[in-house]
Design an enzyme around this catalytic site. Structure first.
Site, PDB file in Angstrom:
ATOM      1  N   ASP A  23      44.138  40.676  38.661  1.00 60.53           N
ATOM      2  CA  ASP A  23      42.848  40.539  37.979  1.00 60.53           C
ATOM      3  C   ASP A  23      43.085  40.472  36.463  1.00 60.53           C
ATOM      4  OD1 ASP A  23      40.033  40.581  37.756  1.00 60.53           O
ATOM      5  OD2 ASP A  23      40.014  42.772  37.526  1.00 60.53           O
TER       6      ASP A  23
ATOM      7  N   HIS B 252      32.000  39.110  37.707  1.00 54.11           N
ATOM      8  CA  HIS B 252      32.736  40.284  37.208  1.00 54.11           C
ATOM      9  C   HIS B 252      31.726  41.352  36.795  1.00 54.11           C
ATOM     10  CE1 HIS B 252      37.060  38.937  36.614  1.00 54.11           C
ATOM     11  NE2 HIS B 252      36.472  37.930  37.216  1.00 54.11           N
TER      12      HIS B 252
ATOM     13  N   THR C  23      34.918  50.137  37.756  1.00 50.16           N
ATOM     14  CA  THR C  23      34.449  51.422  37.203  1.00 50.16           C
ATOM     15  C   THR C  23      33.809  52.316  38.271  1.00 50.16           C
ATOM     16  OG1 THR C  23      34.037  50.248  35.141  1.00 50.16           O
ATOM     17  CG2 THR C  23      33.037  52.426  35.359  1.00 50.16           C
TER      18      THR C  23
END
Ligand code: 13P
Length: 294
Positions: free
Chosen positions: A82, A208, A233
């Site tokens: 990524d 994203h 996150t």
């Protein structure tokens, strides 16, 4: 089974659903995510961002872990680098058997983005590896990037970009940002632009900054043509919360019990996500090669 990200996303594109791409930094997260996918008969994408790779989850160490677990799984699993940026990181990942690499040159000029992406595509395709690129720029939530639209993906430019680079999936900037949004803030996504992008490109599109985007936004984004949703996150937070909850429940919990709690927490989280994105029941054990809900 370990497959290219392209094979997962082409199926998702054809059948109008999205696949979760979860950033993982250790074996427990990987196991939790793949176990969830197996229980839900869903494909899954395991990825590491370049920051996570440089700080902790070194490619050379984590790639074989993901590949071993993926090969035993009865659903398709892709391993993605990524936000790769440097050429040498792309090569390292390809050599290690990542089944997809992302080249993120979106902060550079359009011309530079095209030339770097095209180079990575040439090398990756020669090795049977697929490529995600980014056009427009998905910034950081804590920088307030979620509130500006000047970096959103331009539709005409996107068509040209895909033709010039040959990338297999495109990350688009439509209003999400990476990381945690300010308290109480839910991003406003540009669904009109997403519809235009999908109509013009008709290829797998990537969102994203899944964390904090909100379930309603995610469902609409998938309905509008997003086929991959990146989540970092919130996934790390879930693992941390599960460990803290375990310690609260049993202050004498040992390290293994904490790791197992993290794995179970990630598994439950991924199962929920799979249902929001509609990737459940796309693959069954009997129908694992072609699986679909048709
Ligand atoms: P979040 O941390 O906001 O979920 O973003 C993840 C991501 O887009 C990784 O590429």
């Amino acid at each position: 089974m370990l497959v290219t990200m392209k094979s997962i996303l082409d199926h998702a594109n054809k059948h109008n659903y999205a696949v979760m791409a979860i950033n993982c930094i250790n074996m427990e997260m990987v196991r939790g995510a793949i176990a969830a996918a197996e229980e839900e008969h869903s494909p899954i994408i395991i990825q590491m961002g370049i920051g996570q790779i440089n700080n902790h989850a070194h490619m050379e160490d984590i790639a074989p872990i993901v590949q071993n677990i993926a090969r035993r799984a009865n659903v398709p699993v892709a391993l993605n680098l990524d936000h790769g940026g440097k050429w040498e990181d792309e090569v390292r990942a390809m050599k290690l058997g990542y089944t997809n690499v992302m080249i993120d040159a979106s902060a550079l000029s359009y011309e530079e983005n095209v030339s770097r992406t095209a180079l990575v595509v040439t090398a990756a395709h020669a090795m049977g590896i697929s490529v995600e690129a980014e056009l427009g720029h998905v910034g950081q939530a804590d920088a307030g990037d979620g509130r500006t639209d000047d970096m959103y993906t331009n539709v005409e430019q996107a068509v040209e970009f895909v033709q010039e680079t040959g990338c297999d999936a495109l990350a688009v900037a439509i209003g999400t940002a990476h990381g945690q949004y300010p308290e109480g803030y839910v991003p406003k996504l540009d669904f009109d632009r997403l519809a235009e992008l999908k109509a013009a490109l008709q290829m797998p599109l990537v969102l994203h900054g899944g964390s904090g985007a909100g379930e309603e936004n995610l469902r609409r984004a998938v309905a509008g043509g997003i086929n991959k949703v990146n989540v970092a996150t919130d996934a790390f937070q879930v693992a941390k919360d599960a460990v803290l909850a375990k310690l609260e429940e049993n202050p004498k919990a040992n390290y293994m019990q904490m790791e197992m709690a993290a794995e179970a927490g990630v598994k439950a989280f991924v199962k929920d996500y799979i249902h929001v994105l509609g990737s459940n029941d796309r693959y069954t054990f009997e129908d694992k090669d072609t699986g679909s809900k048709e």
